[in-house]
Every structure is written in C-alpha cells, then in structure tokens.
Design a protein around this motif. Sequence first.
Motif, PDB file in Angstrom:
ATOM      1  N   ASP A  48       0.817  -1.222   0.000  1.00 51.14           N
ATOM      2  CA  ASP A  48       0.000   0.000   0.000  1.00 51.14           C
ATOM      3  C   ASP A  48       0.847   1.266   0.000  1.00 51.14           C
ATOM      4  O   ASP A  48       0.311   2.370  -0.075  1.00 51.14           O
ATOM      5  N   VAL A  49       2.150   1.131   0.117  1.00 49.16           N
ATOM      6  CA  VAL A  49       3.046   2.287   0.188  1.00 49.16           C
ATOM      7  C   VAL A  49       3.327   2.741  -1.245  1.00 49.16           C
ATOM      8  O   VAL A  49       4.278   2.290  -1.882  1.00 49.16           O
ATOM      9  N   VAL A  50       2.466   3.647  -1.727  1.00 51.95           N
ATOM     10  CA  VAL A  50       2.514   4.043  -3.138  1.00 51.95           C
ATOM     11  C   VAL A  50       2.485   5.553  -3.349  1.00 51.95           C
ATOM     12  O   VAL A  50       2.413   6.012  -4.482  1.00 51.95           O
ATOM     13  N   SER A  51       2.531   6.328  -2.280  1.00 50.88           N
ATOM     14  CA  SER A  51       2.439   7.778  -2.411  1.00 50.88           C
ATOM     15  C   SER A  51       3.340   8.443  -1.369  1.00 50.88           C
ATOM     16  O   SER A  51       3.785   7.790  -0.423  1.00 50.88           O
ATOM     17  N   PRO A  52       3.609   9.736  -1.517  1.00 47.70           N
ATOM     18  CA  PRO A  52       4.476  10.417  -0.548  1.00 47.70           C
ATOM     19  C   PRO A  52       4.011  10.293   0.903  1.00 47.70           C
ATOM     20  O   PRO A  52       4.807  10.015   1.794  1.00 47.70           O
ATOM     21  N   ILE A  56       5.555   8.088   4.466  1.00 47.65           N
ATOM     22  CA  ILE A  56       5.783   8.601   5.823  1.00 47.65           C
ATOM     23  C   ILE A  56       5.070   7.708   6.832  1.00 47.65           C
ATOM     24  O   ILE A  56       5.631   7.325   7.853  1.00 47.65           O
ATOM     25  N   TYR A  57       3.823   7.383   6.556  1.00 44.00           N
ATOM     26  CA  TYR A  57       2.990   6.606   7.478  1.00 44.00           C
ATOM     27  C   TYR A  57       3.616   5.243   7.783  1.00 44.00           C
ATOM     28  O   TYR A  57       3.679   4.828   8.944  1.00 44.00           O
ATOM     29  N   PHE A  58       4.061   4.549   6.746  1.00 42.83           N
ATOM     30  CA  PHE A  58       4.536   3.176   6.928  1.00 42.83           C
ATOM     31  C   PHE A  58       5.708   3.059   7.906  1.00 42.83           C
ATOM     32  O   PHE A  58       5.649   2.233   8.836  1.00 42.83           O
ATOM     33  N   LEU A 119      -1.671  13.350   7.117  1.00 44.95           N
ATOM     34  CA  LEU A 119      -1.022  13.579   5.825  1.00 44.95           C
ATOM     35  C   LEU A 119      -1.618  12.682   4.748  1.00 44.95           C
ATOM     36  O   LEU A 119      -1.832  13.120   3.620  1.00 44.95           O
ATOM     37  N   VAL A 120      -1.887  11.432   5.099  1.00 42.53           N
ATOM     38  CA  VAL A 120      -2.511  10.508   4.150  1.00 42.53           C
ATOM     39  C   VAL A 120      -3.903  11.023   3.775  1.00 42.53           C
ATOM     40  O   VAL A 120      -4.273  11.057   2.597  1.00 42.53           O
ATOM     41  N   ASP A 121      -4.663  11.470   4.779  1.00 40.70           N
ATOM     42  CA  ASP A 121      -6.002  12.008   4.514  1.00 40.70           C
ATOM     43  C   ASP A 121      -5.922  13.254   3.637  1.00 40.70           C
ATOM     44  O   ASP A 121      -6.721  13.426   2.710  1.00 40.70           O
ATOM     45  N   HIS A 128      -4.939  12.017  -4.788  1.00 39.41           N
ATOM     46  CA  HIS A 128      -3.785  11.154  -5.046  1.00 39.41           C
ATOM     47  C   HIS A 128      -4.150   9.709  -4.777  1.00 39.41           C
ATOM     48  O   HIS A 128      -5.245   9.388  -4.361  1.00 39.41           O
ATOM     49  N   VAL A 129      -3.219   8.833  -4.930  1.00 33.81           N
ATOM     50  CA  VAL A 129      -3.426   7.397  -4.797  1.00 33.81           C
ATOM     51  C   VAL A 129      -3.999   7.074  -3.417  1.00 33.81           C
ATOM     52  O   VAL A 129      -3.522   7.576  -2.408  1.00 33.81           O
TER      53      VAL A 129
END
Length: 140
Positions: A48-52, A56-58, A119-121, A128-129
């Motif tokens: 799922d780690v496919v965006s900026p 960071i989250y992972f 940040l993901v939200d 974005h993805v």
Amino acid sequence: MPLKLSLRPGEKFVLNGAVVQNGDRRGVLILQNKASVLREKDIMQASDVVSPATRIYFPVMMMYLDENAAPKFYDEFTRRVSEFMSATRNPQAMADCVAASRHVLAREYYKALMAARKLVDYEEGLGHVASGLQGGGEQD
C-alpha cells in the motif's frame, strides 16, 4: 488508563506485534497496561506504500509496532518527511509533518502515526493514490 477496544465479528488487530482476530460475535477487550495496538483499518501493508504520505505513514507504523526496531525505520521516515515538506506549501500539512517529527523524536509513535495519518487524509483529499487505510485511529 485502560484502553477499551470494541471489536466487530472477525475484526483483526495487532497487539504488540501479534495479529489477533475476534471471533464470530462482537467483542470487547480492555487493556490494562501500555501496549502497541493497531486496528485492522489502521494497518498498512508494504504493497500500500505508493504515495508520498504513505511513505511517511509506513515507517512510523513500523516504529510503533516494534519500538526496538525504530532506528531501522528512522532514516526512511526523516527522508520521506523532508521530501514531503519540500513538495507542499499547505501550512496544515507542514504542521502535521513537524508534529509527526516531534512525536517520533519523543518516541511517541502512536501520536506520530496519527499525525502521519492526517497527511494521508490530506493527500487523498487532493485525489492522489488511495492508501488502503479506512478511517481514523483511536488509541493512546
């Protein structure tokens, strides 16, 4: 302070690195001491780690789930936060990056994770993805 988890039938969560699944009925767990807990909706798979923001989250999630391995993920986290801050001009997103960094430095990984979640939200709001995450967290 105890943490009360209300679980849907079949819901999974991670408790101190172990994947646990609720049975076929609603369940309630009360954790009486400090533990690393992530509900299924807050767990991100490496795929799922496919965006900026997910980059960071992972590593923050990994630091939270395995505090002993935190140094292994710290460099990745700092690199990705620096990249994100260089690419955005949104004051709230920048503030969330700073908050995540402060919490990581203080070893408050759950708080850092919630800042990274923002940040993901934010990124998803830009179209974005999608991250694979399903809603806000609830602990600590």
